[in-house]
Scaffold this motif. Structure first.
Motif, mmCIF file in Angstrom:
data_model
loop_
_atom_site.group_PDB
_atom_site.id
_atom_site.type_symbol
_atom_site.label_atom_id
_atom_site.label_comp_id
_atom_site.label_asym_id
_atom_site.label_seq_id
_atom_site.Cartn_x
_atom_site.Cartn_y
_atom_site.Cartn_z
ATOM 1 N N ALA A 123 23.924 -17.759 9.888
ATOM 2 C CA ALA A 123 22.516 -17.212 9.804
ATOM 3 C C ALA A 123 21.872 -18.485 9.460
ATOM 4 O O ALA A 123 22.022 -19.227 8.369
ATOM 5 N N HIS A 124 20.738 -18.977 10.282
ATOM 6 C CA HIS A 124 19.753 -20.026 9.856
ATOM 7 C C HIS A 124 18.554 -19.729 9.677
ATOM 8 O O HIS A 124 17.535 -20.463 9.369
ATOM 9 N N ASN A 125 18.178 -18.307 9.733
ATOM 10 C CA ASN A 125 16.824 -17.911 9.242
ATOM 11 C C ASN A 125 16.810 -16.745 9.042
ATOM 12 O O ASN A 125 17.981 -15.600 9.116
ATOM 13 N N LEU A 126 15.717 -15.932 8.480
ATOM 14 C CA LEU A 126 15.942 -14.541 7.993
ATOM 15 C C LEU A 126 16.194 -13.543 9.271
ATOM 16 O O LEU A 126 16.653 -12.520 8.905
ATOM 17 N N GLN A 127 15.639 -13.717 10.198
ATOM 18 C CA GLN A 127 15.975 -12.708 11.416
ATOM 19 C C GLN A 127 17.324 -12.916 11.398
ATOM 20 O O GLN A 127 18.071 -11.724 11.847
ATOM 21 N N ASP A 128 18.092 -13.891 11.723
ATOM 22 C CA ASP A 128 19.638 -13.976 11.769
ATOM 23 C C ASP A 128 20.275 -13.292 10.702
ATOM 24 O O ASP A 128 21.385 -12.562 10.935
ATOM 25 N N VAL A 129 19.860 -13.441 9.537
ATOM 26 C CA VAL A 129 20.307 -12.638 8.583
ATOM 27 C C VAL A 129 20.248 -11.299 8.509
ATOM 28 O O VAL A 129 21.449 -10.530 8.345
ATOM 29 N N ARG A 130 19.106 -10.754 8.945
ATOM 30 C CA ARG A 130 19.026 -9.319 9.213
ATOM 31 C C ARG A 130 19.897 -8.862 10.507
ATOM 32 O O ARG A 130 20.644 -7.639 10.304
ATOM 33 N N ASP A 131 19.955 -9.647 11.539
ATOM 34 C CA ASP A 131 20.875 -9.176 12.420
ATOM 35 C C ASP A 131 22.449 -9.350 12.563
ATOM 36 O O ASP A 131 23.067 -8.344 12.718
ATOM 37 N N PRO A 170 19.007 -25.002 7.585
ATOM 38 C CA PRO A 170 20.022 -24.432 6.576
ATOM 39 C C PRO A 170 20.663 -23.123 6.908
ATOM 40 O O PRO A 170 20.464 -22.434 7.537
ATOM 41 N N VAL A 171 21.875 -23.224 6.409
ATOM 42 C CA VAL A 171 22.835 -22.023 6.313
ATOM 43 C C VAL A 171 22.652 -21.038 5.236
ATOM 44 O O VAL A 171 22.806 -21.312 4.149
#
Length: 242
Positions: A123-131, A170-171
């Protein structure tokens, strides 16, 4: 009867400089008629032939391949094997497949080079984190091994990853399925070909399909560069049934 691959057969053939190995599968001329004809000798087509012969005791089968086994898309396919899919149906289907992969080399007596080294998605952004967290929770509800890793845990699992907060992307974390891994897909085709051939399936290489002969809604056979092959059942290995 196929000779069993083992450390003993390896030692035995070493004395003849590995020049006397049995052919992995025959190279037959097509018969005039088969109970089942499968168009395409890739992973889907050969697996279909193998399981029709093994599970359903259908032995009069032909697999018709335009080129050579392992020389098409199967040999160029992604090597990733995983079951961490979001939707329930996909997760169930792919986890069933992953369980088959886990014993496939033993079943086929052929090394498909399946290595369960794990698959990680970053995940590289907050949307990646959520998904990715959503997918992890869905996987766990379906009984599939999946975990969320924070940045430090990502680094511990794969030390070569740059987790500096100052890089462009960033990771922020990642998901990990430890049972997932990689395989060599042309080896899978070769293993299924060898197993199907041992049960009497004819694997016909360098035989291009030029047309399908129909009688109304019924299929009578296929026209090929090696002549007409009659059958009552035709399967296309590109996930299409004729």
């Amino acid at each position: 009867m196929k000779n069993k691959y083992s450390i003993f057969s390896l030692i035995k053939n070493a004395f003849s400089y590995h020049e006397n190995w049995q052919r992995a599968w025959r190279d037959p001329e097509p018969k005039k008629e088969y109970e089942v004809v499968i168009v395409g000798g890739g992973g889907h087509g050969l697996a279909t032939a193998y399981y029709l012969a093994k599970k359903h005791n259908i032995k009069n089968i032909a697999v018709v391949e335009k080129g050579w086994i392992g020389g098409g898309n199967t040999g160029r396919n992604t090597t990733i094997i995983r079951s961490n899919y979001l939707w329930d149906a996909s997760a169930g289907l792919y986890d069933h497949a992953l369980k088959i992969w886990e014993g496939l080399s033993q079943e086929l007596n052929y090394n498909v080079m399946f290595s369960q080294r794990g698959v990680m998605n970053l995940a590289h952004n907050l949307q990646d984190v959520r998904d990715l967290k959503r997918r992890t929770h869905a996987n766990r509800l379906n009984g599939i091994d999946a975990v969320w890793l924070n940045t430090d845990e990502v680094k511990n699992f794969c030390p070569i990853i740059n987790t500096s907060p100052n890089i462009r992307y960033p990771v922020l974390g990642g998901t990990l399925q430890r049972r997932a891994g990689t395989a060599r897909h042309d080896a899978v085709a070769w293993g299924y070909a060898r197993g199907a051939d041992a049960m009497g399936v004819d694997i016909i290489q360098n035989c291009e399909v030029k047309g399908i002969k129909r009688n109304g809604d019924m299929v009578e056979g296929i026209e090929t560069t090696k002549g007409f092959i009659k059958t009552k059942k035709n399967w296309g290995s590109s996930r299409r049934t004729f």
